[in-house]
Design an enzyme around this catalytic site. Structure first.
Site, mmCIF file in Angstrom:
data_model
loop_
_atom_site.group_PDB
_atom_site.id
_atom_site.type_symbol
_atom_site.label_atom_id
_atom_site.label_comp_id
_atom_site.label_asym_id
_atom_site.label_seq_id
_atom_site.Cartn_x
_atom_site.Cartn_y
_atom_site.Cartn_z
ATOM 1 N N LYS A 214 0.850 -1.192 0.000
ATOM 2 C CA LYS A 214 0.000 0.000 0.000
ATOM 3 C C LYS A 214 0.881 1.236 0.000
ATOM 4 O O LYS A 214 1.527 1.566 0.987
ATOM 5 C CB LYS A 214 -0.923 0.065 1.225
ATOM 6 C CG LYS A 214 -2.017 1.120 1.021
ATOM 7 C CD LYS A 214 -2.741 1.488 2.304
ATOM 8 C CE LYS A 214 -2.005 2.523 3.119
ATOM 9 N NZ LYS A 214 -1.789 3.807 2.435
ATOM 10 N N GLY B 238 7.514 5.296 7.730
ATOM 11 C CA GLY B 238 6.649 6.458 7.919
ATOM 12 C C GLY B 238 6.939 7.129 9.240
ATOM 13 O O GLY B 238 8.072 7.086 9.736
ATOM 14 N N SER B 239 5.911 7.737 9.805
ATOM 15 C CA SER B 239 6.108 8.523 11.022
ATOM 16 C C SER B 239 6.320 7.621 12.232
ATOM 17 O O SER B 239 5.816 6.498 12.290
ATOM 18 C CB SER B 239 4.888 9.409 11.255
ATOM 19 O OG SER B 239 3.744 8.612 11.463
ATOM 20 N N GLY C 273 4.236 4.373 13.425
ATOM 21 C CA GLY C 273 5.057 3.188 13.693
ATOM 22 C C GLY C 273 4.692 2.564 15.032
ATOM 23 O O GLY C 273 4.586 1.335 15.157
ATOM 24 N N GLU D 135 10.742 1.593 9.893
ATOM 25 C CA GLU D 135 11.757 2.596 9.538
ATOM 26 C C GLU D 135 11.076 3.939 9.717
ATOM 27 O O GLU D 135 10.178 4.291 8.954
ATOM 28 C CB GLU D 135 12.194 2.342 8.095
ATOM 29 C CG GLU D 135 13.572 2.879 7.793
ATOM 30 C CD GLU D 135 13.527 4.304 7.326
ATOM 31 O OE1 GLU D 135 13.591 5.197 8.214
ATOM 32 O OE2 GLU D 135 13.400 4.541 6.125
ATOM 33 N N CYS E 245 13.821 10.932 5.863
ATOM 34 C CA CYS E 245 13.920 10.475 7.254
ATOM 35 C C CYS E 245 15.294 10.786 7.832
ATOM 36 O O CYS E 245 15.425 11.021 9.026
ATOM 37 C CB CYS E 245 13.607 8.990 7.340
ATOM 38 S SG CYS E 245 14.588 7.995 6.209
ATOM 39 N N GLU F 84 10.685 16.229 14.528
ATOM 40 C CA GLU F 84 10.962 16.084 13.098
ATOM 41 C C GLU F 84 10.072 17.064 12.330
ATOM 42 O O GLU F 84 8.852 16.993 12.415
ATOM 43 C CB GLU F 84 10.667 14.652 12.653
ATOM 44 C CG GLU F 84 10.935 14.433 11.174
ATOM 45 C CD GLU F 84 10.761 12.978 10.740
ATOM 46 O OE1 GLU F 84 9.647 12.444 10.892
ATOM 47 O OE2 GLU F 84 11.738 12.396 10.237
HETATM 48 P P1 NAI Z 1 2.188 8.371 8.228
HETATM 49 O O1 NAI Z 1 3.158 7.618 9.061
HETATM 50 O O2 NAI Z 1 0.812 8.594 8.766
HETATM 51 O O3 NAI Z 1 2.021 7.650 6.792
HETATM 52 C C1 NAI Z 1 2.923 6.739 6.228
HETATM 53 C C2 NAI Z 1 2.162 5.534 5.672
HETATM 54 O O4 NAI Z 1 1.458 4.902 6.721
HETATM 55 C C3 NAI Z 1 1.108 5.881 4.619
HETATM 56 O O5 NAI Z 1 1.096 4.849 3.636
HETATM 57 C C4 NAI Z 1 -0.175 5.838 5.405
HETATM 58 O O6 NAI Z 1 -1.293 5.529 4.604
HETATM 59 C C5 NAI Z 1 0.100 4.723 6.390
HETATM 60 N N1 NAI Z 1 -0.690 4.780 7.624
HETATM 61 C C6 NAI Z 1 -1.124 5.872 8.296
HETATM 62 N N2 NAI Z 1 -1.811 5.507 9.379
HETATM 63 C C7 NAI Z 1 -1.821 4.165 9.411
HETATM 64 C C8 NAI Z 1 -2.380 3.185 10.311
HETATM 65 N N3 NAI Z 1 -3.051 3.555 11.389
HETATM 66 N N4 NAI Z 1 -2.185 1.890 10.040
HETATM 67 C C9 NAI Z 1 -1.488 1.494 8.950
HETATM 68 N N5 NAI Z 1 -0.959 2.355 8.082
HETATM 69 C C10 NAI Z 1 -1.113 3.682 8.303
HETATM 70 O O7 NAI Z 1 2.860 9.754 7.867
HETATM 71 P P2 NAI Z 1 2.127 11.105 7.386
HETATM 72 O O8 NAI Z 1 0.926 11.348 8.223
HETATM 73 O O9 NAI Z 1 1.943 11.036 5.931
HETATM 74 O O10 NAI Z 1 3.232 12.192 7.710
HETATM 75 C C11 NAI Z 1 3.349 12.711 9.032
HETATM 76 C C12 NAI Z 1 4.778 12.921 9.410
HETATM 77 O O11 NAI Z 1 5.445 11.678 9.431
HETATM 78 C C13 NAI Z 1 5.598 13.751 8.442
HETATM 79 O O12 NAI Z 1 5.418 15.118 8.661
HETATM 80 C C14 NAI Z 1 6.986 13.299 8.779
HETATM 81 O O13 NAI Z 1 7.458 13.974 9.907
HETATM 82 C C15 NAI Z 1 6.810 11.840 9.122
HETATM 83 N N6 NAI Z 1 7.158 10.955 7.997
HETATM 84 C C16 NAI Z 1 8.329 10.263 8.048
HETATM 85 C C17 NAI Z 1 8.709 9.486 6.988
HETATM 86 C C18 NAI Z 1 9.990 8.737 6.991
HETATM 87 O O14 NAI Z 1 10.535 8.425 5.932
HETATM 88 N N7 NAI Z 1 10.531 8.376 8.129
HETATM 89 C C19 NAI Z 1 7.909 9.380 5.769
HETATM 90 C C20 NAI Z 1 6.653 10.096 5.839
HETATM 91 C C21 NAI Z 1 6.324 10.855 6.917
HETATM 92 MG MG MG Z 2 -0.464 10.196 9.294
#
Ligand code: NAI
Ligand code: MG
Length: 504
Positions: free
Chosen positions: A201, A254-255, A259, A276, A310, A408
């Protein structure tokens, strides 16, 4: 405001191929077929360089997720993928790499349109690394091996004991929006190499290149169900994947916030989890450096990909004796990194990927100012026709307890601080909940290795930043993650060990 910021930035025309791909009906890729989602619910695809909707993708329902998981489950259980000769799996992964390469220009353009990153960078960073990752991981298909062990407490030859390394099963792969194609490939490649099947996804903000990738899956020779790609929201489709009883492993990037949610959710069915997550990576510049090299290097560490990385070098620690020179170097670098619309082939930095991320970064800058930080460079947005652009920004006069120093930001914003001695800066570098990456700039070999040992992070770079390689383990200390991706360890994370002990 410099000259650059007065130019109204406008996105360029899309190619006919990109338009055609974006014009497709929102569908999901399950069992090597394009299928309609259960409902009409869909999500807008926004071009961050214009803020305009350019396509729609399906918002998968729980039933859609279940269908995809069932397809992956069948494909795993009947051995149509895991039971292939390893060289056949290896060949399919190489073929997929070749197909991506043949479509490199289109992948780069779609990524630029969907994510906001410069098309030239998408071509030479995202696409090139995705291809390399597939070739590297392909080799593991035929290199994975178990081991033979002599039991320690039994007479020699009384038992034949060995350890099999088996694929863990169905993997749920959830990836973010900052490197959409690359992250998708980073997850599917090791999973497939060892014989897992998967449901991928992509992030709801950037699903286009994962759908293009799906189109190549059947062509590359993967059997139906080996790779399923569903688009949808995290809190619904993502949540369903993570809790699904037929999923054996979750790999997430992701975040840190999500995580933790995923790790908790996965506990109920004791899924294998690799995470990660976020970072607040320090960049330490020692007094002996050639500032002409170190300053642009440290600037690239934060402004690359609009800081949506990240491992972004978001905390700069420059020795007091060279601090002002380093900041001058950042000011020069800021014009190199001035944001441009993503289809401008000369651009080095694009737009923030979403309005949400744009707002978040701007509010961090405001929060920093209110807390007493000063803007040394940038801090604002260039005039544009609706794009989410933010100028390269450096905040000074910051204190360790400010949110801009601790959290972050995930934008082109660095907090710059002076330091006096090595022990002090090592402590400052570690004064964070994160531990993903760190960089040290110096010609002093001894100082380099002393700091490398002291800094608590999954990777430490010397005189470079963000040098990531498929062969080298990558992951985080502390709240930056769980487990490692890439290298042997990353592949092993998609396997389970089975000890077989036979009395002779
Ligand atoms: P997020 O962690 O919510 O999204 C990343 C992925 O997780 C997306 O595919 C999303 O659909 C999925 N996701 C979200 N909630 C979920 C859940 N409850 N269960 C399973 N999957 C879920 O990140 P978001 O909201 O897009 O960005 C927020 C902050 O996260 C950013 O401002 C940044 O600080 C951080 N981030 C860090 C990343 C990294 O590479 N370490 C990448 C993206 C965001
Ligand atoms: Mg989110």
């Amino acid at each position: 405001m410099n000259e650059m910021t007065k130019v109204a930035l406008a996105q360029r025309e899309y190619s006919a191929a990109a338009k055609a791909f974006l014009g497709r009906r929102p569908q999901l890729f399950i069992d090597n077929q394009w299928v309609d989602p259960e409902t009409d619910a869909s999500i807008a695809v926004i071009d961050p360089s214009s803020g305009k909707e350019v396509a729609r993708i399906a918002d998968a329902s729980n039933n859609d997720v279940d269908r995809a998981v069932a397809a992956a489950r069948r494909a795993f259980d009947d051995g149509r993928w895991s039971g292939l000769p390893p060289l056949a799996r290896e060949r399919a992964l190489h073929k997929l790499a070749d197909l991506i390469e043949q479509n490199a220009e289109l992948f780069a353009e779609l990524e630029a349109i969907d994510n906001g990153k410069p098309v030239t960078m998408a071509r030479h960073v995202d696409v090139v690394n995705a291809v390399n990752m597939l070739h590297y991981q392909a080799g593991w298909a035929s290199k994975m091996a178990g081991e033979w062990i002599e039991p320690s407490g039994a007479p020699g030859g009384a038992f034949h004991a060995y350890v099999r390394r088996e694929p863990v099963g169905v993997a749920a792969l959830i990836v973010p929006w900052n490197f959409p194609l690359l992250m998708a490939v980073n997850k599917i490649a090791p999973a497939l190499a060892v014989g897992c099947t998967c449901v991928l996804k992509p992030a709801e903000q950037t699903s286009v290149t994962a759908l293009k990738l799906a189109e190549l899956i059947a062509e590359a020779g993967f059997p139906a169900g080996a790779v399923n790609v569903i688009t949808g929201n995290g809190h619904t489709a993502g949540d369903r994947m993570v809790k699904h009883p037929d999923v054996d492993k979750v790999a997430f990037t992701g975040s840190t916030e999500i995580g933790k949610v995923i790790n908790r959710a996965a506990t109920d069915t004791m899924k294998r989890v690799t995470l990660e997550l976020g970072g607040k990576s320090p960049v330490v510049v020692l007094p002996d450096v050639d500032v002409k090299e170190a300053a642009p290097g440290a600037a690239g560490a934060i402004f690359f990909n609009s800081g949506q990385v990240c491992i972004a070098g978001s905390r700069l620690y420059a020795h007091r004796s060279i601090f002002d020179q380093v900041l001058e170097g950042f000011a020069e670098a800021a014009s190199f990194w001035a944001p441009r619309p993503s289809l401008d082939p000369e651009g080095h930095m694009g737009a923030m990927t979403s309005d949400e991320q744009y707002q978040k970064v701007m509010s961090y800058i405001e929060d920093g100012k209110k807390a007493g930080a000063s803007v040394a460079i940038g801090g604002d947005s260039p005039a544009s026709e609706g794009g989410y652009f933010i100028n390269p920004t450096v905040l000074v006069d910051v204190k360790p307890d400010m949110r801009v120093v601790r959290e972050e930001i995930f934008g082109p914003v660095v907090v710059a601080q002076r330091y006096d001695d090595l022990d002090e800066v090592a402590k400052d570098a570690n004064d964070t909940a994160f531990g993903l990456g760190a960089a040290v700039w110096t010609k002093d070999v001894s100082a380099m290795h002393r700091l490398a040992a002291k800094i608590k992070s999954g990777t430490v770079w010397g005189n470079c930043h963000a040098m990531i390689d498929p062969a080298i383990p990558f992951g985080g200390y502390k709240q930056s993650g769980l487990g490692r991706e890439q290298g042997r360890q990353g592949v092993e994370a998609f396997t389970e060990l089975k000890s077989v002990i036979i009395k002779l």
